[in-house]
Design a protein around this motif. Sequence first.
Motif, PDB file in Angstrom:
ATOM      1  N   SER A   1       0.813  -1.123   0.112  1.00 35.00           N
ATOM      2  CA  SER A   1      -0.042   0.111   0.067  1.00 35.00           C
ATOM      3  C   SER A   1       0.779   1.257  -0.066  1.00 35.00           C
ATOM      4  CB  SER A   1      -0.769   0.014   1.291  1.00 35.00           C
ATOM      5  OG  SER A   1      -1.661   1.304   1.500  1.00 35.00           O
ATOM      6  N   PRO A   2       0.321   2.196  -0.650  1.00 32.81           N
ATOM      7  CA  PRO A   2       1.353   3.403  -0.615  1.00 32.81           C
ATOM      8  C   PRO A   2       1.133   3.920   0.607  1.00 32.81           C
ATOM      9  CG  PRO A   2      -0.767   3.807  -2.248  1.00 32.81           C
ATOM     10  CD  PRO A   2      -0.688   2.312  -1.711  1.00 32.81           C
ATOM     11  N   HIS A   3       0.304   3.614   1.561  1.00 37.71           N
ATOM     12  CA  HIS A   3       0.269   4.198   2.891  1.00 37.71           C
ATOM     13  C   HIS A   3       1.890   3.510   3.716  1.00 37.71           C
ATOM     14  CE1 HIS A   3      -4.244   5.120   2.584  1.00 37.71           C
ATOM     15  NE2 HIS A   3      -3.511   6.507   2.764  1.00 37.71           N
TER      16      HIS A   3
ATOM     17  N   GLU B   1       5.115   4.877   0.148  1.00 42.63           N
ATOM     18  CA  GLU B   1       5.101   6.013  -0.986  1.00 42.63           C
ATOM     19  C   GLU B   1       6.226   6.891  -0.548  1.00 42.63           C
ATOM     20  OE1 GLU B   1       1.849   9.089  -1.002  1.00 42.63           O
ATOM     21  OE2 GLU B   1       1.677   8.271  -3.173  1.00 42.63           O
TER      22      GLU B   1
ATOM     23  N   GLU C   1       4.603   7.008  -8.488  1.00 42.67           N
ATOM     24  CA  GLU C   1       3.501   6.523  -8.113  1.00 42.67           C
ATOM     25  C   GLU C   1       3.230   5.020  -7.692  1.00 42.67           C
ATOM     26  OE1 GLU C   1       0.617   8.280  -7.941  1.00 42.67           O
ATOM     27  OE2 GLU C   1      -0.821   6.768  -7.850  1.00 42.67           O
TER      28      GLU C   1
ATOM     29  N   SER D   1      -1.067  -0.541  -5.680  1.00 45.54           N
ATOM     30  CA  SER D   1      -1.201  -1.611  -4.734  1.00 45.54           C
ATOM     31  C   SER D   1      -1.745  -2.831  -5.235  1.00 45.54           C
ATOM     32  CB  SER D   1      -2.207  -1.281  -3.411  1.00 45.54           C
ATOM     33  OG  SER D   1      -2.333  -2.392  -2.733  1.00 45.54           O
TER      34      SER D   1
ATOM     35  N   GLU E   1      -1.969  -5.732  -0.801  1.00 45.83           N
ATOM     36  CA  GLU E   1      -3.251  -5.507  -0.027  1.00 45.83           C
ATOM     37  C   GLU E   1      -4.634  -5.598  -0.806  1.00 45.83           C
ATOM     38  OE1 GLU E   1      -0.544  -4.012   0.799  1.00 45.83           O
ATOM     39  OE2 GLU E   1      -0.333  -3.277   2.640  1.00 45.83           O
ATOM     40  N   GLN E   2      -4.314  -5.298  -2.305  1.00 42.05           N
ATOM     41  CA  GLN E   2      -5.718  -5.253  -2.869  1.00 42.05           C
ATOM     42  C   GLN E   2      -5.655  -6.235  -4.018  1.00 42.05           C
ATOM     43  OE1 GLN E   2      -6.302  -0.913  -3.957  1.00 42.05           O
ATOM     44  NE2 GLN E   2      -6.237  -0.238  -1.798  1.00 42.05           N
TER      45      GLN E   2
ATOM     46  N   TRP F   1      -3.364 -10.433  -1.644  1.00 43.92           N
ATOM     47  CA  TRP F   1      -4.024 -10.834  -0.342  1.00 43.92           C
ATOM     48  C   TRP F   1      -5.342 -10.904  -0.274  1.00 43.92           C
ATOM     49  CZ3 TRP F   1      -0.811  -7.317   3.843  1.00 43.92           C
ATOM     50  CH2 TRP F   1       0.465  -7.901   3.998  1.00 43.92           C
TER      51      TRP F   1
ATOM     52  N   MET G   1      -5.704  15.772  11.689  1.00 43.74           N
ATOM     53  CA  MET G   1      -5.444  15.640  10.108  1.00 43.74           C
ATOM     54  C   MET G   1      -5.235  17.371   9.704  1.00 43.74           C
ATOM     55  SD  MET G   1      -6.135  12.575   9.484  1.00 43.74           S
ATOM     56  CE  MET G   1      -7.138  11.177   9.679  1.00 43.74           C
TER      57      MET G   1
ATOM     58  N   VAL H   1      -0.624  18.879  -2.584  1.00 43.72           N
ATOM     59  CA  VAL H   1      -1.687  18.377  -3.338  1.00 43.72           C
ATOM     60  C   VAL H   1      -2.585  19.699  -3.002  1.00 43.72           C
ATOM     61  CG1 VAL H   1      -3.709  16.661  -3.296  1.00 43.72           C
ATOM     62  CG2 VAL H   1      -1.256  15.951  -2.805  1.00 43.72           C
TER      63      VAL H   1
ATOM     64  N   PHE I   1      -3.997  15.160  -7.941  1.00 47.67           N
ATOM     65  CA  PHE I   1      -5.139  14.147  -8.378  1.00 47.67           C
ATOM     66  C   PHE I   1      -6.083  15.064  -9.406  1.00 47.67           C
ATOM     67  CE2 PHE I   1      -4.975  10.635  -5.504  1.00 47.67           C
ATOM     68  CZ  PHE I   1      -3.975  11.046  -4.556  1.00 47.67           C
TER      69      PHE I   1
ATOM     70  N   TYR J   1      -9.880   3.637   1.456  1.00 53.18           N
ATOM     71  CA  TYR J   1      -8.713   3.144   0.941  1.00 53.18           C
ATOM     72  C   TYR J   1      -8.047   2.174   2.031  1.00 53.18           C
ATOM     73  CZ  TYR J   1      -4.549   2.520  -2.098  1.00 53.18           C
ATOM     74  OH  TYR J   1      -3.444   1.730  -2.616  1.00 53.18           O
TER      75      TYR J   1
ATOM     76  N   ASP K   1      -7.063  -1.615   2.455  1.00 53.68           N
ATOM     77  CA  ASP K   1      -5.895  -2.151   2.829  1.00 53.68           C
ATOM     78  C   ASP K   1      -6.139  -3.150   3.997  1.00 53.68           C
ATOM     79  OD1 ASP K   1      -3.673   0.741   2.298  1.00 53.68           O
ATOM     80  OD2 ASP K   1      -4.496  -0.820   0.924  1.00 53.68           O
TER      81      ASP K   1
ATOM     82  N   GLY L   1      -7.043  -6.403   3.081  1.00 51.37           N
ATOM     83  CA  GLY L   1      -5.827  -7.077   2.572  1.00 51.37           C
ATOM     84  C   GLY L   1      -5.025  -7.674   3.683  1.00 51.37           C
TER      85      GLY L   1
ATOM     86  N   ARG M   1      -6.209 -10.410   5.316  1.00 50.43           N
ATOM     87  CA  ARG M   1      -6.514 -11.633   4.141  1.00 50.43           C
ATOM     88  C   ARG M   1      -7.985 -12.097   4.057  1.00 50.43           C
ATOM     89  NH1 ARG M   1      -1.862 -10.398   5.592  1.00 50.43           N
ATOM     90  NH2 ARG M   1       0.128 -11.733   5.183  1.00 50.43           N
TER      91      ARG M   1
ATOM     92  N   LYS N   1     -10.997 -12.535   1.685  1.00 51.92           N
ATOM     93  CA  LYS N   1     -11.091 -12.645   0.259  1.00 51.92           C
ATOM     94  C   LYS N   1     -12.140 -12.337  -0.247  1.00 51.92           C
ATOM     95  CE  LYS N   1      -7.221 -15.263   0.396  1.00 51.92           C
ATOM     96  NZ  LYS N   1      -6.034 -14.506   0.716  1.00 51.92           N
ATOM     97  N   TYR N   2     -12.101 -11.467  -1.508  1.00 50.48           N
ATOM     98  CA  TYR N   2     -13.356 -11.099  -2.353  1.00 50.48           C
ATOM     99  C   TYR N   2     -13.012 -11.404  -3.577  1.00 50.48           C
ATOM    100  CZ  TYR N   2     -10.776  -6.529  -2.213  1.00 50.48           C
ATOM    101  OH  TYR N   2      -9.719  -5.485  -2.052  1.00 50.48           O
TER     102      TYR N   2
ATOM    103  N   ARG O   1     -13.805  14.427  -4.148  1.00 48.20           N
ATOM    104  CA  ARG O   1     -13.354  14.631  -5.380  1.00 48.20           C
ATOM    105  C   ARG O   1     -13.998  13.907  -6.436  1.00 48.20           C
ATOM    106  NH1 ARG O   1     -11.809  16.083  -9.292  1.00 48.20           N
ATOM    107  NH2 ARG O   1      -9.851  15.850 -10.194  1.00 48.20           N
TER     108      ARG O   1
ATOM    109  N   HIS P   1     -12.450  12.849   6.861  1.00 47.54           N
ATOM    110  CA  HIS P   1     -11.211  13.994   7.038  1.00 47.54           C
ATOM    111  C   HIS P   1     -11.112  15.185   6.743  1.00 47.54           C
ATOM    112  CE1 HIS P   1      -6.607  13.802   7.192  1.00 47.54           C
ATOM    113  NE2 HIS P   1      -6.852  14.557   6.333  1.00 47.54           N
TER     114      HIS P   1
END
Lengths: 680, 338, 156
Positions: free
Chosen positions: A87-89, A92, A110, A113, A116-117, A120, A552, A596, A656, C19, C23, C26, C29, C31-32, C46, C74
């Motif tokens: 993950s970029p988290h 990155e 860039e 993922s 995680e996406q 996994w 944040m 950004v 973005f 997002y 993660d 993931g 673990r 599954k989808y 956005r 956020h």
Amino acid sequence: MTENLIENTSPADSQERIGVYVCHCGTNIAGVVDVVQVAKWAAEHLKHRGVVIAREYKFMCSSLGQELIEKDIKELGLNRVIVAACSPHLHEKTFRTACANAGLNPFLCEMVSIREQVSWVHNDKVAATEKAKAVISGGVERVRHHVPLEPIVVPINPATLIVGGGIAGIQSALEIADAGFHVYLVEREPSIGGHMAQFDKTFPTLDCAACILTPKMVSVGSHPNITLLTWSEVEKVDGYVGNFTVTVRKKARKIDEEACTGCGICQEKCPKKVIDNVYEAGVAYRKAIYTPFAQAVPNRPVIDVPNCTYYEKGTCKACEIFCAPKAIRFDQQDEILTIEVGNIILATGYDLFDARRMTNYGYGRLPNVFTSLEIERLTNAAGPTNGSVVLRDGKTAPKTVGIIHCVGSRDKNFNNYCSVICCMQSLKFAHLIHERTGATIYNFYIDIRAAFKDYDEFYQRVLEEGTLFVRGKVAEISDVPRMESEKGKLIIQVEDTLVGKQRRIPVDMVILSAGLEPRKDSKEVAKTFGISCSANGWFIEKHPKLDPIATMTEGIFIAGCAQGPKDIPASVAQGAAAAARVLGRIEQKQMALEPVRASVIEEKCSGCRICNGLCPFNAITFHEDRMVTEINPALCQGCGTCVAACPAGAITGTGFSNDQIMAQIEGLLMLNLEPEAVTA
Amino acid sequence: MTPLPKPKFAMYWAASCGGCEIAVLNTNEKILDVDANFDVVFWPVAMDAKYKDVEAMEDGSILLTLFNGGIRNDENERIAKLLRKKSKILVAFGSCANEGCIPGLANLSDSREIVHTAFNTITTDNPHEIYPMTSYDVPEGEIHIPKLLPVLKTLDQVVDVDYYMPGCPPESAQIAAVIDLVVQVVQGKAELPPKGSVIGAGNSTVCDECKRTRNVKTIKTFNRIWGIASDPSLCLLEQGIPCNGPATRSGCKARCPKAGAQCIGCYGPAEGVVDYGARLISAFASVLDAKEPEQIDRILDGLVDPTGQFYRFNLAGSLLKAGVPAWKAESTHKKEQA
Amino acid sequence: MTESFEPTIIGFTCNWCSYRAADLAGTARIKYPPNVRLIRLMCSGRLDPTFVFKALANGADGVMITGCHPGECHYIEQNYKALRRFQLMRRTLQGFGIEPARIRLVWASAAEGARFASEVSSFIEEVRALGPLHWGKNNTIPTPSTETTIKEEVPA
């Protein structure tokens, strides 16, 4: 008017030289995704889109992995980098730094993922491999539209604003002031001290709260680097990290603070008694002119205007008559101050759960049901009963006491969360009351939470003192007796779950360990400072595990119970942590903000003002003279809402942008492949 | 010395209403400048000429062709391609050619159903269910009428377009200005803008030309123009009247808001915008004064026919281009043919 | 709508909540099915309807929009704008004949990895049942050589 961004460019025309790096991540990715195939595919089928090299490597985030990228940038003249990994988290920053080290602007890199996406979460290896290709394809298309960006550097004003003068705020203030920098401490009550000043003893040491708190309060009051603004509130915050402009309303005390000596005659002579619902939790009176408690800092009274006879009828003026230095100023007005600070710490504390809401417990209806704060005042030697624990009649000591844990906490009907301190507080009461009255104490609990240093030892001590513990949530407190032994008592109806029976336990006094709640106005306060509250109302931290005192919003920090229920050591630690963070910022003198950001293309803006109301950070301003809107890049947090909303397409967003996302969509749907190469 | 031959000019109408031609004529005396500076070789509304005359011309010999109307049938497409070949500068003239305009709304239906409806409406008696055929044998030979395409296309979806002039119709003053510019270019006194530019229009949106007062927007309810007594000095959108002005290219001097009506968007999207309707959906929705789904729905119930509101003029030029029935018909039809 | 139809879903996630929920799915673990391809935005606010239309017009059979729970954004309250845009988008798409169920809005906090995964899975099945959208892969427009007449005979 073409909406497809994929032009028919040949490799020779393509100015982009893209490097694609596919990470095995050991077997985390490679075990499911055929990374070798994916890298080969990218090199072959995305060549016409600018990919000049595609590698796969076991651990891209290792120094060897990063060196691969750096080497390719230098030797192959790469001007864009895609890393397909975790993950970029997580990484990155790692890869951006690697690019920067090789001389490539970090924002031309860039991460996508595929762990995680993809690896996994999917079992089907073929499908996962195809998806990885699509994800990389999307990344490649997107990165083609990346432009080099420079962080925005802002200076940091070394002054700090701390809102809330409880123990957390006091700790922060002292740490920063002792380090040599100026602090404005704003407190809404007439004195600092917060809830801790109300307590008698603190668990588990049984230190006298006032004894350990007042030296710190005095330090704050006399510190050359602290401007103490009590009886004051923050009304407005403008600006951004390093450059906040804060409007503070210094409410009129109706006292000349310079002339006043704090002798206290005015309070003595004032004939008007008012129930003190704040400091005394409603169990004692104060006067219409008052300092909340003897050790108040500053030791200057305020006049409670709505309850003062002079303001009501124009008569009395006893305080003025008896004030030797002539410090009473009935005509004094609120003062509006504007202060400039670089960072803000919010330490606004908590409100107690209103136990009246649990009607089955009878608080407010049955006289001898007390809340925890009321008991703090009773047990306090300087309190209304001089430390004697007595019933509402003011003289009878209880022979049996029931202390109920989790009132309004761990309760789906009220607050689902645990208020952290009530078990220890209940144990403290059990000990103190037994010590002073010899009463039989029952504690009604769900679980005993005694997790920190010396806490469990305290619990064991209270057990050994003969406190009776009943595991069960109290159903009802009633004054209706069913038998002779219950007459004149409060009956606690509870299921004793360890025994498996319903019990009716008659007691003289019931203490409700009411839970901690966010301040009633926490949502408004959050809005004023541009931070968020959780659904419960606590201020939201940047990361619950790794960054509990930042928010944040850059430049705004939180400490103490405002972030969530906690005990005094934790509040102090957070106060100190927030101070340390702020000191680090001050020391660096300037700060680089993520670039950004949104900006308005003035020629395209027609001044429709649709975006004007959309920014919670007040970054959008309208210029009436030119009929155009402008966005302040330092205030802008880069959410992109205005970019999406502008009907004229006059607002662009770096990081973005529309082009980047539209291209990514095309890439994900594999529109960029040459006809024969279309896969799934 | 023989004078240099005047550059050639053509104007053609495909699937259109004729309003663009009227707009050109509405330039009044300016039309004489056209005649003075150009040799009009092909203009079905104004002069007699045949397709074969155009076919006989040299490629690129027509300096300027104004093409209005959408590409609805294969004749439209054939002539579009023909005129592209024969023209140096091809201008998509008017909303139909630019983005489909009203004829483009047919893209929400199956094209065969369109024919069916046209020949079987309440006002048409067609007991024998007679429909047009695209070819028919007669003793003299085979005769054809154009075939309807499954969807209406914009001009640039079939040929390369040099310039775009939006509007339904383009404002006569803007047409006059463009004529002036082209004359200047021919005389070597001015440069043409970059290929692909929008000409005869402003650089911003209608709000730029609208004199109504604007405040920070919130929409609490949508009103029909006849439903409230609107304040002529205040922004229409703020009064709940769904005005497309904020997303519509300027150039018309905010004609409709000036007259008390909301802008319906005939000048098309602002510069660089890919999907006009999306911009309006985003803009209107962003300023609704509601946070709960039910509240939002209640306000949106007042916006009757969002597809029409947002895509009245530019359905064919939008990202989706057409509705499902049109596409579905295409794919089932292809299956039938196979 | 054959047995083997695999829908393609484009999903938009917000950097801070959804997002991270993806993660977390993931990391745990969970599954989808692999039918969803995610795009990271900074905020659900956005989300430009242009992106949704682009995805649908370019081969996606469904679009999922995800963000922080209302009240937890956020950026304070930008997800409300996403909600409003989503509702208006769905109504507009209905006029195009696109089933409202093809776009879904999901709020997921950073802690809701399991929920994210289950929403994705259920959405994929729902779109699978609706069938392919077939908007024209690679953005092609049908060629003009199709017949449109219904009857070939003119009665006597």
